[in-house]
Design a protein around this motif. Structure first.
Motif, PDB file in Angstrom:
ATOM      1  N   SER A  52      46.443  52.962  91.202  1.00 58.32           N
ATOM      2  CA  SER A  52      47.771  53.244  91.370  1.00 58.32           C
ATOM      3  C   SER A  52      48.821  52.359  90.353  1.00 58.32           C
ATOM      4  O   SER A  52      48.502  50.972  90.514  1.00 58.32           O
ATOM      5  CB  SER A  52      48.325  52.835  93.048  1.00 58.32           C
ATOM      6  N   LEU A  53      49.571  52.907  89.823  1.00 60.94           N
ATOM      7  CA  LEU A  53      50.400  52.483  88.671  1.00 60.94           C
ATOM      8  C   LEU A  53      51.931  52.408  89.136  1.00 60.94           C
ATOM      9  O   LEU A  53      52.348  53.243  89.601  1.00 60.94           O
ATOM     10  CB  LEU A  53      50.458  52.849  87.387  1.00 60.94           C
ATOM     11  N   TYR A  54      52.597  51.021  89.317  1.00 58.64           N
ATOM     12  CA  TYR A  54      53.892  50.863  89.767  1.00 58.64           C
ATOM     13  C   TYR A  54      54.853  50.249  88.830  1.00 58.64           C
ATOM     14  O   TYR A  54      54.720  49.076  88.715  1.00 58.64           O
ATOM     15  CB  TYR A  54      54.131  50.050  91.149  1.00 58.64           C
ATOM     16  N   PRO A  55      55.581  50.967  87.997  1.00 57.64           N
ATOM     17  CA  PRO A  55      56.443  50.320  86.875  1.00 57.64           C
ATOM     18  C   PRO A  55      57.807  50.120  87.180  1.00 57.64           C
ATOM     19  O   PRO A  55      58.438  50.315  88.210  1.00 57.64           O
ATOM     20  CB  PRO A  55      56.278  51.660  86.071  1.00 57.64           C
ATOM     21  N   ASP A  56      58.310  49.090  86.388  1.00 57.06           N
ATOM     22  CA  ASP A  56      59.600  48.685  86.414  1.00 57.06           C
ATOM     23  C   ASP A  56      60.012  48.502  84.894  1.00 57.06           C
ATOM     24  O   ASP A  56      59.168  48.414  84.021  1.00 57.06           O
ATOM     25  CB  ASP A  56      60.290  47.783  87.418  1.00 57.06           C
ATOM     26  N   ALA A  57      61.266  47.954  84.553  1.00 57.68           N
ATOM     27  CA  ALA A  57      61.549  47.768  83.243  1.00 57.68           C
ATOM     28  C   ALA A  57      60.864  46.668  82.499  1.00 57.68           C
ATOM     29  O   ALA A  57      60.676  46.397  81.363  1.00 57.68           O
ATOM     30  CB  ALA A  57      62.926  47.734  82.884  1.00 57.68           C
ATOM     31  N   HIS A  58      60.273  45.763  83.427  1.00 55.76           N
ATOM     32  CA  HIS A  58      59.798  44.421  83.018  1.00 55.76           C
ATOM     33  C   HIS A  58      58.164  44.558  83.011  1.00 55.76           C
ATOM     34  O   HIS A  58      57.391  43.347  82.655  1.00 55.76           O
ATOM     35  CB  HIS A  58      60.075  43.395  83.947  1.00 55.76           C
ATOM     36  N   GLY A  59      57.600  45.601  83.218  1.00 61.40           N
ATOM     37  CA  GLY A  59      56.242  45.917  83.117  1.00 61.40           C
ATOM     38  C   GLY A  59      55.549  46.712  84.135  1.00 61.40           C
ATOM     39  O   GLY A  59      56.135  47.716  84.673  1.00 61.40           O
ATOM     40  N   LEU A  60      54.360  46.597  84.639  1.00 69.00           N
ATOM     41  CA  LEU A  60      53.703  47.364  85.366  1.00 69.00           C
ATOM     42  C   LEU A  60      52.560  46.728  86.529  1.00 69.00           C
ATOM     43  O   LEU A  60      52.017  45.815  85.922  1.00 69.00           O
ATOM     44  CB  LEU A  60      52.837  48.450  84.501  1.00 69.00           C
ATOM     45  N   THR A  61      52.743  46.865  87.805  1.00 66.61           N
ATOM     46  CA  THR A  61      51.904  46.302  88.661  1.00 66.61           C
ATOM     47  C   THR A  61      51.009  47.472  88.974  1.00 66.61           C
ATOM     48  O   THR A  61      51.219  48.699  89.363  1.00 66.61           O
ATOM     49  CB  THR A  61      52.446  45.713  90.039  1.00 66.61           C
ATOM     50  N   GLY A  62      49.648  47.217  89.143  1.00 67.01           N
ATOM     51  CA  GLY A  62      48.591  48.018  89.426  1.00 67.01           C
ATOM     52  C   GLY A  62      47.684  47.601  90.543  1.00 67.01           C
ATOM     53  O   GLY A  62      47.635  46.576  90.959  1.00 67.01           O
ATOM     54  N   ARG A  63      47.157  48.713  91.259  1.00 62.99           N
ATOM     55  CA  ARG A  63      46.414  48.413  92.316  1.00 62.99           C
ATOM     56  C   ARG A  63      44.915  49.112  91.990  1.00 62.99           C
ATOM     57  O   ARG A  63      44.996  50.399  91.659  1.00 62.99           O
ATOM     58  CB  ARG A  63      47.210  48.950  93.663  1.00 62.99           C
ATOM     59  N   ILE A  64      43.953  48.548  92.596  1.00 63.89           N
ATOM     60  CA  ILE A  64      42.747  49.116  92.467  1.00 63.89           C
ATOM     61  C   ILE A  64      41.794  49.257  93.851  1.00 63.89           C
ATOM     62  O   ILE A  64      41.896  48.074  94.385  1.00 63.89           O
ATOM     63  CB  ILE A  64      41.733  48.511  91.495  1.00 63.89           C
ATOM     64  N   ILE A  65      41.441  50.221  94.175  1.00 61.50           N
ATOM     65  CA  ILE A  65      40.417  50.355  95.686  1.00 61.50           C
ATOM     66  C   ILE A  65      39.460  51.260  95.040  1.00 61.50           C
ATOM     67  O   ILE A  65      39.123  52.341  94.279  1.00 61.50           O
ATOM     68  CB  ILE A  65      41.393  50.969  96.517  1.00 61.50           C
ATOM     69  N   PRO A  66      38.246  50.889  95.915  1.00 56.03           N
ATOM     70  CA  PRO A  66      37.029  51.794  95.706  1.00 56.03           C
ATOM     71  C   PRO A  66      37.537  53.087  96.083  1.00 56.03           C
ATOM     72  O   PRO A  66      38.120  53.358  96.877  1.00 56.03           O
ATOM     73  CB  PRO A  66      35.986  51.268  96.520  1.00 56.03           C
ATOM     74  N   ALA A  67      36.664  54.278  95.498  1.00 52.61           N
ATOM     75  CA  ALA A  67      37.036  55.679  95.926  1.00 52.61           C
ATOM     76  C   ALA A  67      36.001  56.359  95.772  1.00 52.61           C
ATOM     77  O   ALA A  67      34.871  56.143  95.281  1.00 52.61           O
ATOM     78  CB  ALA A  67      37.987  56.184  94.687  1.00 52.61           C
TER      79      ALA A  67
END
Length: 843
Positions: free
Chosen positions: A408-423
């Motif tokens: 999952s990718l969550y952006p803003d103007a300063h960059g991007l935070t990502g989340r990873i889970i097993p699927a």
């Protein structure tokens, strides 16, 4: 080049090395030296124009203010180039410069919003990807992402210096209502600042990347103090006083220590004394008393100076940032952060384990450049989509051998935070990510299907080739099961290609008027694509519409340069969510298909006209002579639109039957026109009673007098059917072939002269002979025997061998046999003409 000397006056010198001797330590005073000219060059870079030095900071500040006041997430300043032919990015904020590479320099005449704003002086607003596709397909192809934008000109009086453009997340309402006024005000301020510099203003330098205000709200703070151990007095800077909540510091060490939790005071004293005795440094973490009764953790880094009588200490207050990092490290979910350029700035321990990598190997790099299983361009495209649309997104990826991970990718103007889970694997649909759009397995990015189709369409020439290309590329790329392509002609829709539909299903829609209320026609008339994600949506919008077993549809208008061309209909057997990226890319595909179909339709019309002209210049029928059987073939070239100058003719006169074949150089309408004139002239001269040598001579005179700049070859025979006697002449043409009744075949030795059109005074010799009963004479053009990389003589010998071994008694079948290989060549560069004549045995 000497060591330490720069290569040119605009490049910085090496940071180490000089051709001056190093001063000895004793000769170097322990004071700060003024910076040398070389050091200033390193710091300042190449000299800039006065306007850039004075206005550069204002330009950056204005851009940041424009982004903040309009609630945008990014902005771009374009300035005119020095030659005034282009617009060049001069400053960018909130958007990675790398994502704008395709639009870093824009021609002023380009059909793009920024260029239109510069040309017209009008504000251009775009509400999202669909709006961009309808109005600026080139922009949608280059940046097929969902975002809204506004562009305003930077002007002062009559001077237009450039364009200010800002971006927002896409929304049905488009840019905020007040944005136009606010942007106009910012552009006016910028224009007024640039006005004094006039013609000197241009944007050909390297663009400036301007940082937006830090969203952390000062989570990291750094203060300093100097501790005089002799009299226990301290000098504290303003930042440290703020960190400790001290308004008026009295300089006493006790006052500072009172802010520290008692249990940490003694340990700090011991550490400081040890550093003073050893003359070294120390590091210690202490807790301070918060005015609200809580504790805060400070990191101290100190070093003894002045022989151990003083300590200089840096105090780092990580605030919530340190606690946040610690908390994230404890999470079971993987968490990572990308900077605006897509480089990895942080990943927690769980992410390190899920990705099966060492964080030291991947930090500071693009994940897709390090982890081979993320190297599919689609994954990088997800990052691009998130950064340019500023909307969360998600996808699944498989870490070998079979470990599925949901990102999952969550952006803003300063960059991007990502989340990873097993699927789970995509087939069982057990993985859900409520924070972002439902994850789908990223195969090849949709934008790359766009590029693949664009590349394939460059090779498609006819309407059928375009349709075949579209069917081959789109269905596999988007997982569709049906596709239909319609062209609009005379106010009605006509099917030109389809695949996947049940037999007869599309027949009722043939010839549908454009005014009919159907999604395919309404998409074309409105210019807006229509998407249905389920059969219920389609039934609700068009009650009673006939449909098959599909469950999702995309109706794409095919519009080329504002002209309606037709519609493309895609059907999917499963319900489908059309993401903003899907809609943008499919809309862009519609534009590409429309351009290709319009070009191909024009080609087909011109091709039919050209072929019709050429066929009209050739004989419509051959004469019937009792003693002779005559057969002819003509194959046009298949490469491009060009038509050739090959011709043949058979003319029955009182003096015998004339057999003529010729070839005008070139492959265009001019060659065909000259061919028609030469054929008519030769026929007229032959029927007028001229001898073969005179026919060639007079035809040569005509071509020279035409001054067409073209040469021609010709071979002709005048044959007496009764006794088989002939007179033959050649003008630069290939020799005929003679097959006798027993199958023996030879090259007929016919005297020849130069090509027609070289010299008006040329005379052509003739050869006399007899055509035996049952024999066949073959006249042909070079297109039948020429092959790339082989000599013409080899081609003639192949034709002679084929003719000798042919068992077909019928002349028509023999003509087909001789043309067999040439007719099967898909890309034949030259025309082919063949004229066969057999003298029938008497009785």
């Amino acid at each position: 080049m000497r060591q330490g000397v720069p290569a040119d006056p605009h490049s910085p010198p090496p940071l180490g090395g000089s051709d001056r001797p190093d001063p000895s330590p004793a000769a170097t005073p322990d004071v700060l030296l003024p910076p040398s000219d070389e050091l200033l060059q390193v710091l300042d870079g190449p000299p800039a124009g006065a306007w850039a030095e004075e206005v550069g900071p204002l330009l950056a500040d204005t851009l940041v203010q424009a982004v903040r006041t309009t609630a945008a997430y990014g902005g771009v300043f374009y300035l005119r180039s020095a030659d005034r032919r282009s617009l060049v990015i001069s400053a960018v904020a909130g958007v990675p410069l790398a994502l704008l590479d395709a639009f870093r320099r824009i021609p002023v005449a380009a059909p793009l919003p920024v260029a239109e704003t510069y040309r017209t002086g009008r504000t251009v607003l775009l509400s999202g990807a669909d709006d961009a596709m309808r109005r600026y397909p080139r922009l949608a192809v280059g940046m097929p992402y969902a975002y809204a934008s506004a562009a305003v000109p930077i002007v002062d009086g009559e001077q237009v210096f450039g364009v200010l453009s800002v971006l927002w997340p896409a929304s049905p309402a488009g840019p905020p209502p007040a944005a136009r006024r606010q942007l106009r005000a910012a552009a006016h301020r910028m224009g007024a600042a640039l006005a004094p510099f006039g013609e000197r203003v241009h944007g050909d330098g390297y663009p400036a990347a301007v940082s937006l205000p830090d969203p952390s709200g000062g989570a990291l703070r750094l203060g300093f103090f100097e501790w005089d151990l002799a009299d226990n007095r301290l000098s504290v800077d303003d930042e440290l006083a703020t960190i400790l909540g001290i308004e008026d510091f009295d300089g006493r060490g006790a006052t500072l220590l009172e802010r520290i939790v008692p249990e940490d005071v003694d340990l700090l004293r011991q550490t400081a004394r040890a550093a003073a005795r050893s003359g070294g440094g120390f590091a210690r973490q202490v807790r301070t008393l918060d005015p609200n009764g809580g504790h805060r953790v400070l990191d101290l880094r100190g070093r003894a100076v002045g022989g151990g009588s003083h300590l200089v200490v840096a105090v780092l207050d990580a605030g919530a940032a340190g606690a946040a990092v610690a908390a994230v490290e404890r999470l079971r979910d993987g968490v990572f952060a990308l900077d605006p350029e897509g480089r990895l700035g942080y990943l927690n321990r769980s992410a390190e384990l899920l990705l099966d990598t060492d964080r030291d190997l991947i930090l500071g790099r693009h994940p897709w450049s390090v982890l081979t299983w993320l190297a599919d361009p689609a994954y990088e495209d997800r990052y691009r989509a998130a950064m340019l649309s500023q909307q969360p997104t998600a996808f699944l990826a498989c870490r070998p051998p079979d470990h599925w991970l949901a990102f999952s990718l969550y952006p803003d103007a300063h960059g991007l935070t990502g989340r990873i889970i097993p699927a789970s694997s995509p087939g069982d649909h057990r993985t859900t990510l409520p924070e972002a759009p439902p994850p789908t397995r990223a195969s090849v990015g949709a934008v790359y299907h766009l590029l693949q189709l664009a590349s394939a369409l460059t090779e498609a020439v006819t309407v059928q080739e375009v349709c075949d290309c579209v069917i081959d590329q789109i269905l596999p790329g988007f997982g569709g099961q049906e596709i239909a392509l319609y062209l609009a002609r005379s106010g009605r829709m006509h099917l030109v290609a389809q695949t996947g539909y049940p037999a007869g299903f599309l027949e009722p829609f043939e010839g549908t008027p454009l005014r009919a209320r159907l999604p395919g026609t309404e998409a074309l008339v409105s210019g807006a694509p229509i998407f249905f994600e389920s059969e219920g949506e389609l039934d609700a919008a068009y009650p009673g519409i006939t449909r098959d077993e599909m469950h999702a549809w995309a109706f794409l208008p095919l519009i080329a340069s504002g002209h309606p061309v037709g519609s493309c209909i895609l059907g999917f057997e499963q319900r489908r969510t059309f993401t903003a990226e899907d809609r943008a890319v499919l809309s862009a595909l519609g534009g590409l298909i429309a351009q290709a179909l319009e070009r191909a339709r024009l080609y087909d019309a011109e091709f039919a006209l050209a072929r019709g002209l050429q066929q009209a210049l050739l004989p419509h029928r051959l004469p019937k002579v009792p003693e002779l059987t005559i057969a002819a073939r003509y194959l046009p070239g298949t490469r491009g639109m060009e038509i050739g100058g090959d011709w043949y003719d058979a003319v029955a006169t009182a003096g015998g039957v004339w057999l003529v074949i010729g070839d005008v150089e070139g492959h265009n309408v001019g060659a065909a026109a000259v061919m028609g004139q030469l054929r008519s002239a030769a026929r007229a001269f032959a029927t007028g009673g001229s001898s073969p040598q005179d026919v060639l001579a007079r035809t040569n005179h005509l071509l020279v007098d035409l001054d067409a700049g073209l040469l021609a070859s010709c071979c002709l025979l005048r044959l007496d059917p009764a006794d088989g006697r002939y007179i033959a002449a050649r003008a630069g043409h290939l020799p005929p072939l003679l097959r006798r009744a027993d199958g023996r075949t030879e090259i007929l030795d016919v005297a020849g002269g130069p090509l027609l059109g070289i010299d008006r005074s040329v005379e052509y010799p003739v050869t006399r002979g007899t055509l035996p009963a049952g024999a066949i004479i073959a006249l042909y053009t070079d297109g039948l025997v020429e092959r790339p990389g082989t000599a013409v003589s080899e081609g003639i010998d192949r034709l002679r061998t084929t003719l000798a071994h042919a068992a077909a008694p019928d002349l028509e079948a023999l003509a087909d046999l001789l043309l067999g290989r040439a007719s099967r060549i898909e890309h034949r560069a030259d025309d082919v003409a063949l004229l066969l004549t057999r003298r029938e045995p008497s009785g």
